[in-house]
Motif scaffolding. Structure first.
Motif, PDB file in Angstrom:
ATOM      1  N   VAL A  62       0.859  -1.176   0.000  1.00  0.00           N
ATOM      2  CA  VAL A  62       0.000   0.000   0.000  1.00  0.00           C
ATOM      3  C   VAL A  62       0.901   1.234   0.000  1.00  0.00           C
ATOM      4  O   VAL A  62       1.824   1.330   0.818  1.00  0.00           O
ATOM      5  N   PRO A  63       0.690   2.186  -0.898  1.00  0.00           N
ATOM      6  CA  PRO A  63       1.592   3.343  -1.006  1.00  0.00           C
ATOM      7  C   PRO A  63       1.400   4.358   0.108  1.00  0.00           C
ATOM      8  O   PRO A  63       0.378   4.375   0.800  1.00  0.00           O
ATOM      9  N   ASN A  64       2.392   5.226   0.257  1.00  0.00           N
ATOM     10  CA  ASN A  64       2.385   6.241   1.305  1.00  0.00           C
ATOM     11  C   ASN A  64       1.836   7.579   0.840  1.00  0.00           C
ATOM     12  O   ASN A  64       1.637   8.477   1.638  1.00  0.00           O
ATOM     13  N   SER A  65       1.609   7.728  -0.474  1.00  0.00           N
ATOM     14  CA  SER A  65       1.226   9.026  -1.019  1.00  0.00           C
ATOM     15  C   SER A  65       0.151   8.882  -2.093  1.00  0.00           C
ATOM     16  O   SER A  65       0.198   7.943  -2.897  1.00  0.00           O
ATOM     17  N   PRO A  66      -0.769   9.823  -2.153  1.00  0.00           N
ATOM     18  CA  PRO A  66      -1.765   9.790  -3.224  1.00  0.00           C
ATOM     19  C   PRO A  66      -1.129   9.976  -4.600  1.00  0.00           C
ATOM     20  O   PRO A  66      -1.709   9.572  -5.608  1.00  0.00           O
ATOM     21  N   GLU A  67       0.067  10.580  -4.644  1.00  0.00           N
ATOM     22  CA  GLU A  67       0.750  10.763  -5.924  1.00  0.00           C
ATOM     23  C   GLU A  67       1.169   9.437  -6.528  1.00  0.00           C
ATOM     24  O   GLU A  67       1.217   9.287  -7.750  1.00  0.00           O
ATOM     25  N   ILE A  68       1.476   8.454  -5.689  1.00  0.00           N
ATOM     26  CA  ILE A  68       1.798   7.107  -6.174  1.00  0.00           C
ATOM     27  C   ILE A  68       0.525   6.374  -6.556  1.00  0.00           C
ATOM     28  O   ILE A  68       0.452   5.723  -7.602  1.00  0.00           O
ATOM     29  N   THR A  69      -0.489   6.504  -5.723  1.00  0.00           N
ATOM     30  CA  THR A  69      -1.755   5.808  -5.979  1.00  0.00           C
ATOM     31  C   THR A  69      -2.345   6.171  -7.332  1.00  0.00           C
ATOM     32  O   THR A  69      -2.859   5.303  -8.046  1.00  0.00           O
ATOM     33  N   LYS A  70      -2.263   7.427  -7.716  1.00  0.00           N
ATOM     34  CA  LYS A  70      -2.910   7.873  -8.951  1.00  0.00           C
ATOM     35  C   LYS A  70      -2.096   7.580 -10.205  1.00  0.00           C
ATOM     36  O   LYS A  70      -2.593   7.784 -11.315  1.00  0.00           O
ATOM     37  N   GLN A  71      -0.890   7.054 -10.051  1.00  0.00           N
ATOM     38  CA  GLN A  71      -0.079   6.726 -11.221  1.00  0.00           C
ATOM     39  C   GLN A  71      -0.749   5.615 -12.034  1.00  0.00           C
ATOM     40  O   GLN A  71      -1.342   4.686 -11.468  1.00  0.00           O
ATOM     41  N   PRO A  72      -0.681   5.668 -13.364  1.00  0.00           N
ATOM     42  CA  PRO A  72      -1.325   4.653 -14.213  1.00  0.00           C
ATOM     43  C   PRO A  72      -0.923   3.230 -13.863  1.00  0.00           C
ATOM     44  O   PRO A  72      -1.770   2.328 -13.863  1.00  0.00           O
ATOM     45  N   ALA A  73       0.344   3.008 -13.553  1.00  0.00           N
ATOM     46  CA  ALA A  73       0.798   1.647 -13.254  1.00  0.00           C
ATOM     47  C   ALA A  73       0.136   1.103 -11.991  1.00  0.00           C
ATOM     48  O   ALA A  73      -0.258  -0.073 -11.945  1.00  0.00           O
ATOM     49  N   TYR A  74      -0.001   1.954 -10.962  1.00  0.00           N
ATOM     50  CA  TYR A  74      -0.617   1.478  -9.726  1.00  0.00           C
ATOM     51  C   TYR A  74      -2.123   1.310  -9.898  1.00  0.00           C
ATOM     52  O   TYR A  74      -2.721   0.351  -9.384  1.00  0.00           O
ATOM     53  N   GLN A  75      -2.742   2.214 -10.640  1.00  0.00           N
ATOM     54  CA  GLN A  75      -4.175   2.083 -10.908  1.00  0.00           C
ATOM     55  C   GLN A  75      -4.473   0.811 -11.696  1.00  0.00           C
ATOM     56  O   GLN A  75      -5.479   0.138 -11.452  1.00  0.00           O
ATOM     57  N   LYS A  76      -3.600   0.480 -12.631  1.00  0.00           N
ATOM     58  CA  LYS A  76      -3.770  -0.750 -13.399  1.00  0.00           C
ATOM     59  C   LYS A  76      -3.705  -1.963 -12.489  1.00  0.00           C
ATOM     60  O   LYS A  76      -4.517  -2.899 -12.617  1.00  0.00           O
ATOM     61  N   TRP A  77      -2.752  -1.945 -11.558  1.00  0.00           N
ATOM     62  CA  TRP A  77      -2.606  -3.067 -10.627  1.00  0.00           C
ATOM     63  C   TRP A  77      -3.831  -3.179  -9.717  1.00  0.00           C
ATOM     64  O   TRP A  77      -4.315  -4.282  -9.461  1.00  0.00           O
ATOM     65  N   LEU A  78      -4.341  -2.058  -9.235  1.00  0.00           N
ATOM     66  CA  LEU A  78      -5.542  -2.080  -8.401  1.00  0.00           C
ATOM     67  C   LEU A  78      -6.737  -2.648  -9.163  1.00  0.00           C
ATOM     68  O   LEU A  78      -7.529  -3.424  -8.622  1.00  0.00           O
TER      69      LEU A  78
END
Length: 453
Positions: free
Chosen positions: A369-385
């Motif tokens: 789980v990331p520490n920042s919303p800036e990581i969460t909103k990245q395309p790669a993380y959104q794809k994984w979610l």
């Protein structure tokens, strides 16, 4: 990952401060380590050599080593040398190294020892590095995740990846109990009623299947009762005799109706009954459990066919919906680090600051789980979610301003250990809720007094 706890030595920490003050004066010079070997953390050939310790093992060690390798490949002037130390003795090993004048430059912490480290000067205040391009670092994180690394208003441990918690439920067991598997409980009162229908007993009252058993869940249930770390620690002392804390422990006390000895016998026998697994939920023997996103990986390993769902933590009276209790992996720079500025650059990079696209690719390799919303909103993380929508439950709760953690104090390690004992006393019926909380409060405050001497 589950946290393992042990008591730090206050006496050794006092020695650490003296040793650390001596080490700082000699920063940047080549030296011989306490073991007699050449110090690889000193600069060599224009490349700063950083020593990095963590407590991972097995596949987790490999995941982190890959990240370190990526840092080294992209930072030609810094080289990080990683060493995995045993988790059962990692904190004590760190303190010994600091006292000996031979600390690592970076240490990853996931135990509740940050307050004690900070109070005794064993780790550096990271605020001093937050200038220039790092000036906005604190505001870059989810607000709630900095709590675990903050002592007396200053950040001593940088958030890296977070542990958040939700309610897992076994759909098959709900159906077998005559319940709607697509309508899990949303309140703690509903959870208590529903899970009661899932318990099974054999001859002599032997437990063969559990509904839900909240041993070790006082902290996880804190948001469910609107209980925050600031409620538990006021005016420099632990204050556990408050209504919210009593409601939390009272909920746990309801489960003393299930014989503690029988539950213990059931859980201790799982390693043989479950083909090696010690997790009742993963092998279909428990209807509900509170856990983090890593549980999904364990289920995949233990029983990929398990039909389950995940929902935010149910709420109790005065509770905060869609919030969670937080801990996680945090990076510290020990006092006496020979290259603190480069160490800060390394831990900022690991945290994903000005490096969010990389973090969005790397964190899923650990199921983190990331520490920042800036990581969460990245395309790669959104794809994984999106590949498994269940994962979103563990990330969305970080947006809640009501998510919380334990108070960060010099007595936090003892508090956490004794809290587990207090829960067990209540579940066994050996202590009332008030007595258990009162004893815990006295133990923690006595530890604070001892640390202040």
């Amino acid at each position: 990952m589950a946290m393992k706890t042990w008591k730090l030595s206050t006496g050794l920490l006092s020695v650490v401060v003296v040793g650390a003050s001596t080490v700082v004066q000699g920063c940047g010079t080549a030296s011989t380590s306490s073991s007699g070997s050449k110090d690889t953390s000193s600069s060599s050939g224009g490349v700063v050599q950083l020593t990095y310790w963590n407590m991972w093992s097995g596949k987790w060690e490999q995941v982190v080593q890959k990240m370190v390798d990526q840092f080294n490949a992209t930072h030609p002037n810094i080289h990080v040398n990683m060493l995995a130390v045993p988790s059962a003795s990692g904190d004590q090993k760190l303190l010994t190294a600091i006292a000996a004048g031979d600390p690592p430059d970076v240490f990853t912490e996931w135990n509740a020892s940050i307050g004690e480290f900070a109070a005794k000067g064993a780790v550096m205040n990271l605020d001093q590095f937050m200038t220039g391009k790092y000036a906005g670092l604190k505001n870059w994180f989810y607000p709630s995740v900095t709590q675990f690394g903050t002592y007396n208003g200053k950040l001593y441990a940088m958030p890296w990846t977070e542990n958040t918690y939700a309610l897992y439920y076994n759909k098959t067991m709900m159906k077998q109990a005559g319940l709607n598997p697509n309508d899990p409980p949303t309140t703690l009162a509903q959870l208590f009623t529903v899970q009661n229908k899932e318990w099974k007993f054999g001859n002599g009252g032997v437990v063969t299947q559990m509904g839900f058993y909240p041993s070790g869940n006082f902290e996880h249930l804190m948001p469910a009762f609107g209980l925050s770390g600031s409620d538990l620690f006021t005016n420099g002392k632990y204050n556990l005799l408050n209504t919210k804390a009593e409601n939390d422990m009272s909920y746990i006390a309801q489960f003393k109706k299930y014989p503690y000895s029988q539950v213990s016998a059931f859980t201790s026998g799982l390693d043989s009954a479950g083909g090696g697994s010690t997790d009742a939920f993963d092998i279909g023997k428990e209807g509900f459990t509170i856990s983090g996103m890593w549980e999904m990986g364990q289920i995949q390993a233990d029983d990929p066919s398990l039909s389950y769902g995940v929902e935010p933590l149910p709420v109790g009276p005065g509770g905060n919906a869609n919030s969670t209790w937080i801990n996680g992996n945090y990076n510290m720079i020990p006092s006496g680090s020979k290259h603190p500025e480069q160490a800060f650059e390394f831990i900022s990079w690991l945290a994903g600051y000005e490096n969010a696209a990389w973090a969005a690719e790397a964190y899923p390799t650990g199921g983190w789980v990331p520490n920042s919303p800036e990581i969460t909103k990245q395309p790669a993380y959104q794809k994984w979610l999106s590949q498994d929508p269940v994962r979103k439950q563990f990330v969305n709760v970080l947006n809640s301003p009501k998510s919380t953690t334990d108070p960060v104090t010099p007595a936090a390690m003892l508090y956490e250990t004794q809290l587990t004992n207090a829960e067990d006393y209540v579940l066994q019926g050996k202590k009332s809720v008030t007595q258990a909380l009162s004893d815990l409060q006295n133990q923690a405050n006595q530890e604070l007094q001892n640390d202040a001497k």
